[in-house]
Write a protein that holds these residues in place. Structure first.
Motif, PDB file in Angstrom:
ATOM      1  N   UNK A 157      -0.654   7.212  19.328  1.00  0.00           N
ATOM      2  CA  UNK A 157      -1.419   6.059  18.845  1.00  0.00           C
ATOM      3  C   UNK A 157      -1.253   5.885  17.346  1.00  0.00           C
ATOM      4  N   UNK A 158      -0.878   4.703  16.930  1.00  0.00           N
ATOM      5  CA  UNK A 158      -0.714   4.414  15.515  1.00  0.00           C
ATOM      6  C   UNK A 158       0.723   4.390  15.077  1.00  0.00           C
ATOM      7  N   UNK A 159       1.557   5.309  15.580  1.00  0.00           N
ATOM      8  CA  UNK A 159       3.008   5.310  15.394  1.00  0.00           C
ATOM      9  C   UNK A 159       3.487   5.619  13.977  1.00  0.00           C
ATOM     10  N   UNK A 160       2.626   5.504  13.008  1.00  0.00           N
ATOM     11  CA  UNK A 160       3.105   5.770  11.648  1.00  0.00           C
ATOM     12  C   UNK A 160       3.580   7.211  11.514  1.00  0.00           C
ATOM     13  N   UNK A 161       2.919   8.128  12.201  1.00  0.00           N
ATOM     14  CA  UNK A 161       3.317   9.528  12.115  1.00  0.00           C
ATOM     15  C   UNK A 161       4.673   9.769  12.768  1.00  0.00           C
ATOM     16  N   UNK A 162       5.010   8.970  13.814  1.00  0.00           N
ATOM     17  CA  UNK A 162       6.334   9.085  14.434  1.00  0.00           C
ATOM     18  C   UNK A 162       7.402   8.627  13.448  1.00  0.00           C
ATOM     19  N   UNK A 163       7.109   7.546  12.731  1.00  0.00           N
ATOM     20  CA  UNK A 163       8.047   7.059  11.720  1.00  0.00           C
ATOM     21  C   UNK A 163       8.288   8.123  10.653  1.00  0.00           C
ATOM     22  N   UNK A 164       7.214   8.748  10.158  1.00  0.00           N
ATOM     23  CA  UNK A 164       7.365   9.771   9.126  1.00  0.00           C
ATOM     24  C   UNK A 164       8.151  10.963   9.653  1.00  0.00           C
ATOM     25  N   UNK A 165       7.880  11.389  10.904  1.00  0.00           N
ATOM     26  CA  UNK A 165       8.600  12.517  11.486  1.00  0.00           C
ATOM     27  C   UNK A 165      10.095  12.202  11.625  1.00  0.00           C
ATOM     28  N   UNK A 166      10.409  10.963  12.029  1.00  0.00           N
ATOM     29  CA  UNK A 166      11.820  10.564  12.148  1.00  0.00           C
ATOM     30  C   UNK A 166      12.517  10.573  10.787  1.00  0.00           C
ATOM     31  N   UNK A 167      11.827  10.098   9.771  1.00  0.00           N
ATOM     32  CA  UNK A 167      12.417  10.099   8.433  1.00  0.00           C
ATOM     33  C   UNK A 167      12.732  11.522   7.976  1.00  0.00           C
ATOM     34  N   UNK A 168      11.789  12.436   8.172  1.00  0.00           N
ATOM     35  CA  UNK A 168      12.003  13.825   7.771  1.00  0.00           C
ATOM     36  C   UNK A 168      13.182  14.415   8.531  1.00  0.00           C
ATOM     37  N   UNK A 169      13.229  14.166   9.842  1.00  0.00           N
ATOM     38  CA  UNK A 169      14.312  14.709  10.655  1.00  0.00           C
ATOM     39  C   UNK A 169      15.663  14.174  10.205  1.00  0.00           C
ATOM     40  N   UNK A 170      15.757  12.860   9.960  1.00  0.00           N
ATOM     41  CA  UNK A 170      17.030  12.263   9.540  1.00  0.00           C
ATOM     42  C   UNK A 170      17.446  12.753   8.156  1.00  0.00           C
ATOM     43  N   UNK A 171      16.481  12.979   7.273  1.00  0.00           N
ATOM     44  CA  UNK A 171      16.817  13.533   5.953  1.00  0.00           C
ATOM     45  C   UNK A 171      17.305  14.965   6.077  1.00  0.00           C
TER      46      UNK A 171
END
Length: 841
Positions: free
Chosen positions: A818-832
């Motif tokens: 719920x909210x999805x912002x945390x999924x976005x942040x996790x994806x950014x960290x993983x891709x970095x």
């Protein structure tokens, strides 16, 4: 006037007056049937002889034999009353159920007295918490947060503690340093910092009232404040009564009931120092040699504060026991309210600011203010603190008023060296320039910037060559040492050096006037007559790891970028004022609170980043390999800190610090906020610092999420723009970011210094497409469910990953995301983490 020897004896008498309580609880056979005063006296007599230090132990109570006959004992007795005046651990036969002396009573955490500072009218109480006696006594002060359960301090634990105390005292005595107030205080803090000053267990009408009266001031804090008040009262009475001090006991004048009245004289001064211009001073540097310049500038500020405090204390004839707090550009101390004190403070303020104005062109200024307070104010110091804070704020409105002639005079021509150039670090044009070699580059700098770079370089060398660095202080310029091995601060000179203890060919430099032992708790090292402790956040990666920003970026795990994190405690002013309940805003309690915060930010911060034994296990995101933290502390003190280093190490370090701070305070209402910015190692430091500062402000201010207003603070702004509370069960928080990262982790492997996709798993393209969808959802507020289903439906994984794939799909399509912002942040960290290198422009 009291001689230096007499003042030192009074100070040591205050520091040792209740030592018998400590030894008594060890239950030695020779102490049976004796009072703590007798026990302390006999032990001290064996080490100091029949003098004031020993006699003070058995002459500091109203019923003791000689208290009312000798003024030295009278000021010690009254200082003891001042230090203990706030005690709530007293039995009220009209309200309380019982009161019993129990030697095994543990110390309540001072943090557990702080109510919720985030409420307009703080009233919510935190859970109880208790300090245990140290489990291990070694060369370091171990990491031992308070516990929720009330344990016991049994006699064998006290026995082991007392044995360690005696051994280290003997090490001090062997070199004559048992008369060194700074070393003695350090020893007492190590061994009595978690010992309760008294062990009366009062049972109140309910659990809340019982805990309110639980002992919460350590024996060390009581001894330290008693010593401070002893010196203040002696100075106050000596100036006021002059020759009468030597002719008769000043019973009523020193300890009479009238001296505690609301209209009584104020024998004390609360003195505050505020160094203005710190932020601008720190960050106005070029990218060349940035890390050493930053470390040097930051540590210069630490040394200047120590220098300023030393200058004040020496001018007043006081010792470090009078210092309440120093760090973060501030210091506070208590002094006698006398004419000589005020004259000395004015002289010191003028002298220090003349130095700052000349060497830093007005960029830094020390504001020094003081306010009187009474004995009665010790029970609630809110009003004196508010007056001092107001005086400092008013003073800062008149910045530079003592140098108006220079500031408003005719413009000065540049220094001849600056006709065609300027300092390439700070940009000044009014000082002589010289060449400074930084790696393969040579730049022109002014003397202060050169010194600060040298200081950062010397700190790195000292930490590399010796486990525990020392700082030598010289009161005259040392002629036998090369100029690039020390720096000047006003009229004194400081040299960082490696501390090779226990090696005959490497002894402390006896020619130095003082030795600061950096973050060192081994008292056997304190062998110089001027030995004293100095705490500072100076963590650096180990010798074989990168120690400059470009190397950290290139050799770190994942993308080659630098991360900057700024953190500070939320609503610290309210914590010290409104959040302590009325009747508990006492001098000793606020001093204890300051000491504990200082210990965390100036000492334990190093162990947390190092991952030292006993400290919380270091965070390692997405299963990446363990290794030294490629980050460093630019500054840490007071209630805030600044980290810079490889972006991933700095991010993980911020997570570790928040987790450790929550454990150390054991109070969910005492929170910390943080902001993180990411950039190139070639980017000017001030831009990264500004970006991290803006991220921190974003974490602290209220914000809108859809139709809701979210309260600020207690949050972390990740990667510059993604704000998450540390812990919130109802909306995306930092824990949910880490949970989302855990669901993505099974589909990647470690490949050298980066992550790679696992064969027959999820491609990089999948992550980028999912990132695009969650960003669209955040920006537009509408979830594109068909496109999400299409992305997952077309993606196939190997059979070995089917279980993890099913868990990820369930997580994404369920309410857990719920909210999805945390999924976005996790994806950014993983891709970095999946990109390697890339720091070069």
């Amino acid at each position: 006037m009291l001689s230096h020897e007499k003042r030192r004896s009074l100070c040591l008498a205050g520091l040792f007056h209740d030592l018998g309580k400590f030894k008594q609880r060890a239950e030695r056979s020779e102490d049976r049937g004796k009072t703590h005063g007798e026990i302390g006296y006999r032990w001290l007599q064996g080490h100091y002889g029949e003098n004031l230090v020993a006699l003070g132990a058995k002459n500091h109570h109203a019923s003791d034999e000689h208290v009312w006959e000798v003024n030295d004992f009278l000021v010690l007795y009254e200082a003891d009353n001042c230090s203990a005046s706030e005690r709530r651990t007293t039995y009220d036969n009209k309200k309380d159920v019982s009161a019993v002396w129990q030697r095994d009573v543990p110390l309540a955490s001072v943090f557990s007295r702080v109510r919720n500072p985030h409420e307009d009218d703080p009233h919510a109480l935190p859970p109880p918490a208790f300090w245990e006696l140290p489990r291990r006594i070694g060369p370091r002060l171990g990491w031992q947060p308070p516990k929720a359960e009330e344990g016991q301090n049994p006699s064998d634990a006290y026995g082991a503690l007392w044995q360690g105390f005696e051994l280290e005292f003997q090490a001090l005595k062997a070199c004559g340093n048992h008369h060194n107030v700074d070393s003695v205080m350090h020893l007492l803090e190590k061994y009595t910092g978690t010992v309760p000053s008294m062990t009366l267990r009062v049972r109140g009408t309910d659990d809340k009232e019982t805990y309110r009266k639980h002992p919460d001031v350590s024996l060390f804090d009581h001894l330290k404040t008693t010593a401070a008040f002893t010196l203040c009262l002696a100075d106050f009475c000596w100036e006021k009564y002059g020759d009468e001090w030597s002719r008769r006991p000043l019973k009523e004048e020193i300890a009479g009931a009238a001296t505690w009245g609301e209209d009584a004289e104020s024998p004390f001064l609360l003195v505050g120092g505020d160094l203005s211009g710190v932020q601008r001073f720190l960050y106005t540097i070029s990218a060349k040699g940035a890390l050493k310049s930053l470390k040097g500038r930051s540590f210069f500020l630490e040394l200047f504060l120590e220098h300023a405090v030393d200058t004040v204390l020496e001018s007043l004839g006081l010792f470090r026991c009078n210092v309440i707090f120093t760090g973060g550009g501030h210091f506070y101390l208590v002094a006698a309210n006398t004419r000589k004190t005020e004259e000395a403070l004015r002289e010191v303020k003028g002298r220090l600011n003349r130095y700052l104005f000349h060497d830093f062109n007005g960029a830094l200024e020390l504001f020094l203010c003081w306010v009187p307070f009474r004995k009665a104010d010790l029970k609630d110091v809110t009003e004196p603190w508010q007056r001092l804070s107001g005086a400092l704020e008013e003073a800062k409105k008149r910045k530079g008023e003592n140098f108006l002639a220079e500031l408003l005079g005719e413009p000065q021509d540049p220094h001849p060296d600056c006709y065609t150039d300027k300092c390439q670090v700070c940009g000044r044009e009014d000082r002589a320039l010289e060449i400074l070699a930084i790696r393969e580059t040579a730049i022109t700098v002014c003397e202060p910037c050169r010194d600060q770079y040298y200081l950062g370089d010397l700190l790195q060398q000292a930490a590399r060559k010796g486990h525990l660095p020392v700082i030598y202080r010289w009161d005259r310029e040392p002629e036998a040492i090369p100029r690039n091995r020390y720096i000047r601060i006003e009229d004194r000179f400081y040299q960082p050096a490696a501390g090779y203890f226990g090696r005959k060919h490497e002894e402390l430099n006896r020619a130095a006037d003082a030795v600061f032992h950096l973050n060192d708790w081994d008292l056997s090292h304190f062998q110089h007559p001027g030995s004293r402790p100095l705490f500072a956040g100076v963590y650096l990666p180990p010798e074989d790891a990168p120690r400059d920003l470009e190397s950290m970026a290139e050799r770190g795990f994942g993308m080659g970028r630098i991360g900057v994190v700024r953190m500070d405690v939320d609503r610290l002013g309210r914590i010290f004022s409104l959040s302590l309940p009325p009747g508990e805003r006492t001098f000793s309690l606020t001093a204890s609170l300051s000491r504990q915060l200082s210990l965390f930010f100036k000492y334990h911060i190093n162990g947390i980043l190092e991952g030292a034994e006993g400290y919380p296990e270091k965070t390692l995101l997405a299963g990446r390999p363990a290794g030294p933290r490629l980050t460093t502390v630019v500054y840490s003190g007071g209630d805030d800190l600044f980290l810079i280093g490889h972006w991933l190490d700095t991010l993980e370090a911020a997570l570790d610090i928040q987790k450790a701070f929550a454990a150390f305070t054991a109070n969910p209402f005492i929170t910390i906020s943080a902001g993180m910015a990411v950039g190139s190692p070639h980017e000017p430091v001030y831009r990264l610092a500004d970006a991290a500062g803006e991220a921190e402000r974003l974490a602290k201010r209220e914000r809108r999420e859809g139709a809701k207003t979210i309260a600020g603070r207690q949050s972390f702004t990740l990667l510059g723009r993604h704000v998450f509370p540390w812990k919130d069960s109802k909306k995306p928080d930092v824990a949910k970011v880490l949970e989302a990262l855990k669901h993505l982790e099974p589909f990647v492997d470690v490949d050298g210094r980066s992550l790679k996709t696992r064969p027959h798993g999820l491609s990089k393209g999948f992550y980028y497409k999912l990132l695009q969808l969650v960003r669209r959802q955040r920006q537009d507020g509408v979830w594109l469910l068909p496109k999400l289903a299409y992305l997952f439906g077309r993606t196939k994984v190997d059979g070995s990953l089917e279980e993890h794939w099913g868990a990820l799909k369930h997580y994404i399509f369920s309410s857990k995301a719920d909210g999805w912002r945390h999924v976005e942040a996790a994806l950014l960290i993983l891709l970095m983490m999946m990109r390697e290198g890339g720091s070069k422009p």
